[in-house]
Enzyme design. Structure first.
Site, PDB file in Angstrom:
ATOM      1  N   ASN A  63      19.658 -12.964  -4.140  1.00  0.00           N
ATOM      2  CA  ASN A  63      18.997 -13.426  -2.714  1.00  0.00           C
ATOM      3  C   ASN A  63      17.676 -12.592  -2.411  1.00  0.00           C
ATOM      4  O   ASN A  63      17.336 -12.892  -1.072  1.00  0.00           O
ATOM      5  CB  ASN A  63      20.364 -13.083  -1.769  1.00  0.00           C
ATOM      6  CG  ASN A  63      21.274 -13.945  -1.779  1.00  0.00           C
ATOM      7  OD1 ASN A  63      21.331 -15.056  -2.358  1.00  0.00           O
ATOM      8  ND2 ASN A  63      22.381 -13.920  -0.969  1.00  0.00           N
ATOM      9  N   GLU A 128      16.913 -21.179  -4.184  1.00  0.00           N
ATOM     10  CA  GLU A 128      18.071 -21.938  -3.511  1.00  0.00           C
ATOM     11  C   GLU A 128      17.452 -22.059  -2.191  1.00  0.00           C
ATOM     12  O   GLU A 128      17.442 -22.995  -1.495  1.00  0.00           O
ATOM     13  CB  GLU A 128      19.210 -20.933  -3.517  1.00  0.00           C
ATOM     14  CG  GLU A 128      20.485 -21.251  -2.833  1.00  0.00           C
ATOM     15  CD  GLU A 128      21.433 -20.503  -2.706  1.00  0.00           C
ATOM     16  OE1 GLU A 128      22.332 -20.380  -3.504  1.00  0.00           O
ATOM     17  OE2 GLU A 128      21.143 -19.319  -1.915  1.00  0.00           O
ATOM     18  N   TRP A 219      36.464 -12.051   2.075  1.00  0.00           N
ATOM     19  CA  TRP A 219      35.089 -12.320   1.531  1.00  0.00           C
ATOM     20  C   TRP A 219      34.623 -11.171   0.580  1.00  0.00           C
ATOM     21  O   TRP A 219      34.285 -11.273  -0.325  1.00  0.00           O
ATOM     22  CB  TRP A 219      34.181 -12.743   2.829  1.00  0.00           C
ATOM     23  CG  TRP A 219      32.545 -12.795   2.191  1.00  0.00           C
ATOM     24  CD1 TRP A 219      32.100 -13.838   1.572  1.00  0.00           C
ATOM     25  CD2 TRP A 219      31.758 -11.783   2.416  1.00  0.00           C
ATOM     26  NE1 TRP A 219      30.701 -13.602   1.305  1.00  0.00           N
ATOM     27  CE2 TRP A 219      30.389 -12.326   1.876  1.00  0.00           C
ATOM     28  CE3 TRP A 219      31.545 -10.507   3.224  1.00  0.00           C
ATOM     29  CZ2 TRP A 219      29.451 -11.595   1.791  1.00  0.00           C
ATOM     30  CZ3 TRP A 219      30.373  -9.899   2.955  1.00  0.00           C
ATOM     31  CH2 TRP A 219      29.347 -10.517   2.206  1.00  0.00           C
ATOM     32  N   ARG A 250      31.851 -18.731   6.266  1.00  0.00           N
ATOM     33  CA  ARG A 250      32.310 -19.396   4.975  1.00  0.00           C
ATOM     34  C   ARG A 250      33.088 -20.529   5.003  1.00  0.00           C
ATOM     35  O   ARG A 250      33.651 -20.753   6.085  1.00  0.00           O
ATOM     36  CB  ARG A 250      32.554 -17.905   4.379  1.00  0.00           C
ATOM     37  CG  ARG A 250      31.852 -16.920   3.839  1.00  0.00           C
ATOM     38  CD  ARG A 250      30.683 -17.470   2.823  1.00  0.00           C
ATOM     39  NE  ARG A 250      29.666 -16.352   2.571  1.00  0.00           N
ATOM     40  CZ  ARG A 250      28.779 -16.094   3.333  1.00  0.00           C
ATOM     41  NH1 ARG A 250      28.382 -16.908   4.201  1.00  0.00           N
ATOM     42  NH2 ARG A 250      27.651 -15.334   2.739  1.00  0.00           N
ATOM     43  N   ASP A 338      28.379 -22.979  -7.936  1.00  0.00           N
ATOM     44  CA  ASP A 338      28.209 -22.192  -7.067  1.00  0.00           C
ATOM     45  C   ASP A 338      29.513 -21.355  -6.775  1.00  0.00           C
ATOM     46  O   ASP A 338      29.633 -20.116  -6.637  1.00  0.00           O
ATOM     47  CB  ASP A 338      27.834 -22.710  -5.606  1.00  0.00           C
ATOM     48  CG  ASP A 338      27.302 -21.553  -4.549  1.00  0.00           C
ATOM     49  OD1 ASP A 338      26.649 -20.718  -4.935  1.00  0.00           O
ATOM     50  OD2 ASP A 338      27.483 -22.154  -3.391  1.00  0.00           O
ATOM     51  N   HIS A 375      23.662  -6.390   3.194  1.00  0.00           N
ATOM     52  CA  HIS A 375      23.757  -7.756   3.306  1.00  0.00           C
ATOM     53  C   HIS A 375      22.762  -8.322   4.722  1.00  0.00           C
ATOM     54  O   HIS A 375      21.826  -7.703   4.927  1.00  0.00           O
ATOM     55  CB  HIS A 375      25.089  -8.363   3.424  1.00  0.00           C
ATOM     56  CG  HIS A 375      25.250  -9.706   2.912  1.00  0.00           C
ATOM     57  ND1 HIS A 375      25.130 -10.850   3.706  1.00  0.00           N
ATOM     58  CD2 HIS A 375      25.515 -10.088   1.570  1.00  0.00           C
ATOM     59  CE1 HIS A 375      25.403 -11.913   2.922  1.00  0.00           C
ATOM     60  NE2 HIS A 375      25.765 -11.578   1.738  1.00  0.00           N
ATOM     61  N   SER A 422      21.759  -7.862  -3.921  1.00  0.00           N
ATOM     62  CA  SER A 422      21.775  -7.336  -5.379  1.00  0.00           C
ATOM     63  C   SER A 422      20.754  -6.690  -6.094  1.00  0.00           C
ATOM     64  O   SER A 422      20.627  -5.559  -6.403  1.00  0.00           O
ATOM     65  CB  SER A 422      22.714  -8.298  -6.177  1.00  0.00           C
ATOM     66  OG  SER A 422      21.650  -9.346  -6.560  1.00  0.00           O
TER      67      SER A 422
HETATM   68  C1  LIG Z   1      30.936 -11.208  -1.123  1.00  0.00           C
HETATM   69  C2  LIG Z   1      29.783 -10.972  -1.439  1.00  0.00           C
HETATM   70  C3  LIG Z   1      28.629 -11.893  -1.808  1.00  0.00           C
HETATM   71  C4  LIG Z   1      27.440 -11.469  -2.303  1.00  0.00           C
HETATM   72  N1  LIG Z   1      26.669 -12.368  -2.614  1.00  0.00           N
HETATM   73  C5  LIG Z   1      25.414 -12.007  -3.032  1.00  0.00           C
HETATM   74  C6  LIG Z   1      24.459 -12.793  -3.712  1.00  0.00           C
HETATM   75  O1  LIG Z   1      24.729 -14.330  -3.779  1.00  0.00           O
HETATM   76  N2  LIG Z   1      23.212 -12.599  -4.040  1.00  0.00           N
HETATM   77  C7  LIG Z   1      22.930 -11.422  -4.006  1.00  0.00           C
HETATM   78  O2  LIG Z   1      21.947 -10.940  -4.446  1.00  0.00           O
HETATM   79  N3  LIG Z   1      23.670 -10.572  -3.359  1.00  0.00           N
HETATM   80  C8  LIG Z   1      24.826 -10.704  -3.052  1.00  0.00           C
HETATM   81  N4  LIG Z   1      25.650  -9.755  -2.389  1.00  0.00           N
HETATM   82  C9  LIG Z   1      25.030  -8.521  -2.062  1.00  0.00           C
HETATM   83  C10 LIG Z   1      25.250  -7.330  -3.081  1.00  0.00           C
HETATM   84  O3  LIG Z   1      26.639  -7.695  -3.768  1.00  0.00           O
HETATM   85  C11 LIG Z   1      25.204  -6.037  -2.678  1.00  0.00           C
HETATM   86  O4  LIG Z   1      23.985  -6.015  -2.047  1.00  0.00           O
HETATM   87  C12 LIG Z   1      25.062  -5.057  -3.557  1.00  0.00           C
HETATM   88  O5  LIG Z   1      26.349  -5.116  -4.419  1.00  0.00           O
HETATM   89  C13 LIG Z   1      25.284  -3.677  -2.889  1.00  0.00           C
HETATM   90  O6  LIG Z   1      25.112  -2.730  -3.869  1.00  0.00           O
HETATM   91  P1  LIG Z   1      25.804  -1.036  -3.734  1.00  0.00           P
HETATM   92  O7  LIG Z   1      25.564  -0.471  -5.086  1.00  0.00           O
HETATM   93  O8  LIG Z   1      25.325  -0.476  -2.556  1.00  0.00           O
HETATM   94  O9  LIG Z   1      27.486  -1.518  -3.574  1.00  0.00           O
HETATM   95  P2  LIG Z   1      28.150  -2.140  -4.825  1.00  0.00           P
HETATM   96  O10 LIG Z   1      27.507  -2.925  -5.934  1.00  0.00           O
HETATM   97  O11 LIG Z   1      29.656  -2.402  -3.995  1.00  0.00           O
HETATM   98  O12 LIG Z   1      28.798  -0.763  -5.779  1.00  0.00           O
HETATM   99  C14 LIG Z   1      29.275   0.459  -5.039  1.00  0.00           C
HETATM  100  C15 LIG Z   1      30.237   0.954  -6.339  1.00  0.00           C
HETATM  101  O13 LIG Z   1      30.601   2.334  -5.986  1.00  0.00           O
HETATM  102  C16 LIG Z   1      31.973   2.398  -6.582  1.00  0.00           C
HETATM  103  N5  LIG Z   1      32.959   3.192  -5.831  1.00  0.00           N
HETATM  104  C17 LIG Z   1      33.135   3.007  -4.567  1.00  0.00           C
HETATM  105  N6  LIG Z   1      33.923   3.937  -4.072  1.00  0.00           N
HETATM  106  C18 LIG Z   1      33.971   4.909  -4.876  1.00  0.00           C
HETATM  107  C19 LIG Z   1      34.336   6.118  -5.149  1.00  0.00           C
HETATM  108  N7  LIG Z   1      34.881   6.856  -3.909  1.00  0.00           N
HETATM  109  N8  LIG Z   1      34.014   7.017  -6.014  1.00  0.00           N
HETATM  110  C20 LIG Z   1      33.580   6.641  -7.252  1.00  0.00           C
HETATM  111  N9  LIG Z   1      33.253   5.107  -7.251  1.00  0.00           N
HETATM  112  C21 LIG Z   1      33.240   4.382  -5.897  1.00  0.00           C
HETATM  113  C22 LIG Z   1      32.668   0.888  -6.551  1.00  0.00           C
HETATM  114  O14 LIG Z   1      33.770   0.731  -7.416  1.00  0.00           O
HETATM  115  C23 LIG Z   1      31.346  -0.001  -7.055  1.00  0.00           C
HETATM  116  O15 LIG Z   1      31.093   0.066  -8.350  1.00  0.00           O
HETATM  117  C24 LIG Z   1      26.952  -9.963  -1.969  1.00  0.00           C
HETATM  118  C25 LIG Z   1      27.699  -9.200  -1.463  1.00  0.00           C
HETATM  119  C26 LIG Z   1      28.880  -9.565  -1.374  1.00  0.00           C
HETATM  120  C27 LIG Z   1      30.145  -8.610  -0.598  1.00  0.00           C
END
Ligand SMILES: Cc1cc2nc3c(=O)[nH]c(=O)nc-3n(C[C@H](O)[C@H](O)[C@H](O)COP(=O)(O)OP(=O)(O)OC[C@H]3O[C@@H](n4cnc5c(N)ncnc54)[C@H](O)[C@@H]3O)c2cc1C
Length: 614
Positions: A63, A128, A219, A250, A338, A375, A422
């Site tokens: 995205n 997209e 979600w 959604r 999708d 997000h 992501s």
């Molecule tokens: C439903 C949904 C749909 C999405 N769709 C899209 C999309 O279509 N395209 C796009 O580009 N982005 C999308 N995103 C956004 C993207 O997924 C997030 O922006 C991204 O994953 C955030 O990265 P992060 O590392 O902060 O969190 P995350 O990727 O969630 O990683 C957090 C990590 O920390 C670990 N963790 C959590 N707590 C602990 C703890 N206490 N101890 C050890 N480990 C821990 C978890 O297991 C996980 O592996 C979507 C998000 C969601 C929720």
């Protein structure tokens, strides 16, 4: 024999400790290795990085991609977009920083094997929407996990991190973290010179729409336990925009994504009578939020607002007119893929309800609120910005360092920069990793020291729920209701009820007010007292207990921020019934909080919003 007496204790020393191996954490591990060739980099993850985090299951689109190689968009355009969507309040320096680097990240993903769809006419990535590119993304997470695995010195899967460790002599400096192995119960002490928290945002804070047989279907992944916030805020990191919870429109019941359907296939959304209610409600929305209603595209929250008003007026269900756009086999495939790439459950819901999207429209609805920073909202820690473009009062050291020395963040952890998604979260991990390496190299002999007394106390605290259960179960006379302890699930349901009914969940149509928030805080403080009496029957329940703990602390921040901010800036995300209008004169500002662990007090304040892009 009690579990306590047989406990293993493991010490892991590192230069850089990355907590959470999702998108931010994998990016942090990858980039830390690039700059810190000889450093010991440890990645710790409560699940297994191969399939962990918010989007462990895969995605159908990236995205956040500028397309600068083809002159499609520039970073400044992206800042304008994110600022517009958040109705004026974002950290423009942080967003600009991600936008200028994110394309390079996406190119790496492709190099590592991620199939990105191509436009057959132009040969460019298939768009997209303006910022999104389509992928065959079922294996997205394993692909980025491989890069992290090859970069980190050690990856410790299945370790739930519960607390950060603070330096023995300098109270505002991080010294590591503690946690436990969710399979064998070993106690882990991670000592590190710098810590990057990338532990993701929170679902199951507000009561979900799906209850009973569907409980757990949300979600946002149910395992996203708000640890990013639960960890850093208790260490004293300043937080911002915790009131800025996200509500998503959604497909109903399966929470399936709507992006490809609306942006790529151009399916329109109507009320039950086939009317375009968004356009019809424009003047009404403008009278509520003024110029922000004119932002193109209309901010996500305002589109929710229009839908909610329509439902309240009895003109629901709201429908996406899928049947009007599936006129070719290719389009039908895109529509199904999708769902299959990221929310298989939605396809199952359609099948179970006899819905063929070629034949009939599908219902949409708004989700319960979630707390996240990557997000369409930007809750998270206040972080130092990039030297070359952050205003001076947004900089106090290293890029993406929080207000706690040596403590960095990425992805959902960092506040003020929405729409990273992501690719942007991975990019922010890279930025944080590079800074953490610099920090470690400049530390020289000035190393953090772990306080053994603190470690001992935390060990007792972490495993107490097992003891509570061992002792308390003797008082059970029938069934499973214990007078001496509450289970993690009971605690979670109590939390969700408080947040739903007092903090603006689905139960009140997202409305809250000062008296409601004060009552919510009162009830939450009682729940916090009861957290000392959680009983965990096994290691799995111990993990649930600590996930609940992180959710509760995060919820308190949400309640306090929502109370402090006396306006409704994001109608459709939540409403302050007592301050129904947007108020730029008072509130063109970030809401900030800082928890003081010594006194147990929260300090609330406002921080300035600087605009660096026209
Ligand atoms: C439903 C949904 C749909 C999405 N769709 C899209 C999309 O279509 N395209 C796009 O580009 N982005 C999308 N995103 C956004 C993207 O997924 C997030 O922006 C991204 O994953 C955030 O990265 P992060 O590392 O902060 O969190 P995350 O990727 O969630 O990683 C957090 C990590 O920390 C670990 N963790 C959590 N707590 C602990 C703890 N206490 N101890 C050890 N480990 C821990 C978890 O297991 C996980 O592996 C979507 C998000 C969601 C929720």
């Amino acid at each position: 024999m009690s579990l306590r007496s047989s406990r293993n204790i493991k010490f892991v020393d590192s230069d850089i400790l990355v907590i959470g191996g999702g998108f931010g954490g994998c990016g942090a591990a990858y980039e830390s290795r690039y700059w810190g060739r000889n450093l010991k980099i440890t990645l710790v993850e409560k699940a297994n990085i191969e399939r962990s985090g918010a989007v462990a299951h895969g995605l159908s689109a990236i995205n956040c991609y500028m397309g600068m190689q083809w002159g499609e968009n520039q970073p400044a355009d992206f800042v304008r977009y994110a600022r517009g969507d958040l109705m004026g309040l974002v950290r423009e320096d942080l967003i600009f920083d991600i936008a200028r680097h994110v394309d390079a990240t996406v190119h790496k993903f492709e190099e590592w094997g991620l199939p990105i769809m191509k436009d057959p006419e132009t040969g460019r990535y298939l768009r997209e929407g303006k910022w999104q590119v389509m992928i065959h993304g079922e294996s997205y997470k394993p692909i980025i996990a491989e890069a992290a695995r090859k970069s980190a010195s050690e990856v410790h899967n299945r370790i739930m991190v519960t607390h950060l460790l603070m330096d023995k002599v300098r109270p505002n400096r991080v010294a590591g973290a503690v946690g436990f192995n969710v399979r064998d119960g070993s106690f882990y002490v991670f000592r590190a010179k710098a810590v990057i928290v990338a532990a993701g945002g929170g679902s199951h804070i507000f009561k979900p729409r799906s209850v009973g047989e569907g409980a757990g279907r949300t979600w946002y992944a149910p395992w996203s336990s708000a640890s990013a916030y639960g960890l850093v805020l208790r260490a004293g990191a300043k937080m911002i925009q915790m009131e800025n919870r996200v509500v998503l429109t959604r497909f109903k019941d399966g929470y399936g994504p709507v992006g490809a359907w609306s942006l790529l296939l151009k399916a329109i959304t109507t009320n039950a009578y086939g009317d375009n209610y968004e356009a019809a409600r424009f003047d009404e929305i403008k009278s509520l939020v003024g110029k922000y209603a004119e932002t193109k595209p209309m901010p996500t929250c305002l589109r929710n607002h229009a839908m909610l008003q329509e439902i309240k007026a009895g003109k629901g269900p709201i429908y996406m007119q899928t049947q009007k756009v599936l006129d070719t086999k290719e389009k039908e495939e895109i529509g199904w893929e999708d769902l299959l790439d990221m929310t298989v459950g939605q396809a199952v819901v359609w099948a179970s309800q006899n819905i063929d999207p070629k034949e009939k429209p599908s219902e949409l609805t708004t989700s319960e609120p979630y707390v996240m920073g990557s997000h369409a909202t930007c809750s998270g820690a206040w972080a130092s910005g990039p030297e070359d473009c952050a205003p001076t009062d947004y900089q106090w050291g290293y890029n993406r360092m929080t207000t706690v020395e040596g403590l960095f963040g990425a992805g959902d952890t960092i506040g003020g920069s929405a729409h990273k998604f992501s690719s942007g979260s991975f990019t922010e991990g890279r930025i944080a990793g590079k800074s953490a390496v610099k920090y470690v190299m400049e530390l020289a002999g000035n190393l953090p020291q772990v306080d053994e007394v603190q470690v001992k106390m935390l060990e007792e605290t972490i495993f107490k729920p097992l003891e509570n259960f061992e002792v308390g179960r003797n008082e059970i006379v029938a069934g499973s209701v214990a007078p001496g302890y509450i289970s993690p699930l009971q605690g979670l349901q109590r939390l969700e009820k408080i947040m739903d009914e007092y903090a603006g969940g689905i139960g009140t149509f997202y409305v809250t007010s000062e008296p409601m928030l004060n009552r919510g805080i009162e009830l939450l403080s009682m729940l916090k007292e009861d957290l000392d009496h959680i009983g965990a029957e096994d290691i799995h329940q111990l993990q649930r207990a600590w996930e609940l703990n992180h959710r509760v602390w995060t919820s308190e921040a949400v309640l306090r921020h929502t109370l402090y901010r006396q306006e409704t800036r994001w109608p459709g995300y939540y409403y302050r019934g007592d301050y129904p209008k947007l108020n730029d004169a008072e509130w063109h500002a970030f809401t900030a909080s800082q928890y003081d662990a010594k006194t147990g007090e929260w300090h609330m304040s406002k921080l300035p919003v600087h605009h660096i892009i026209e």
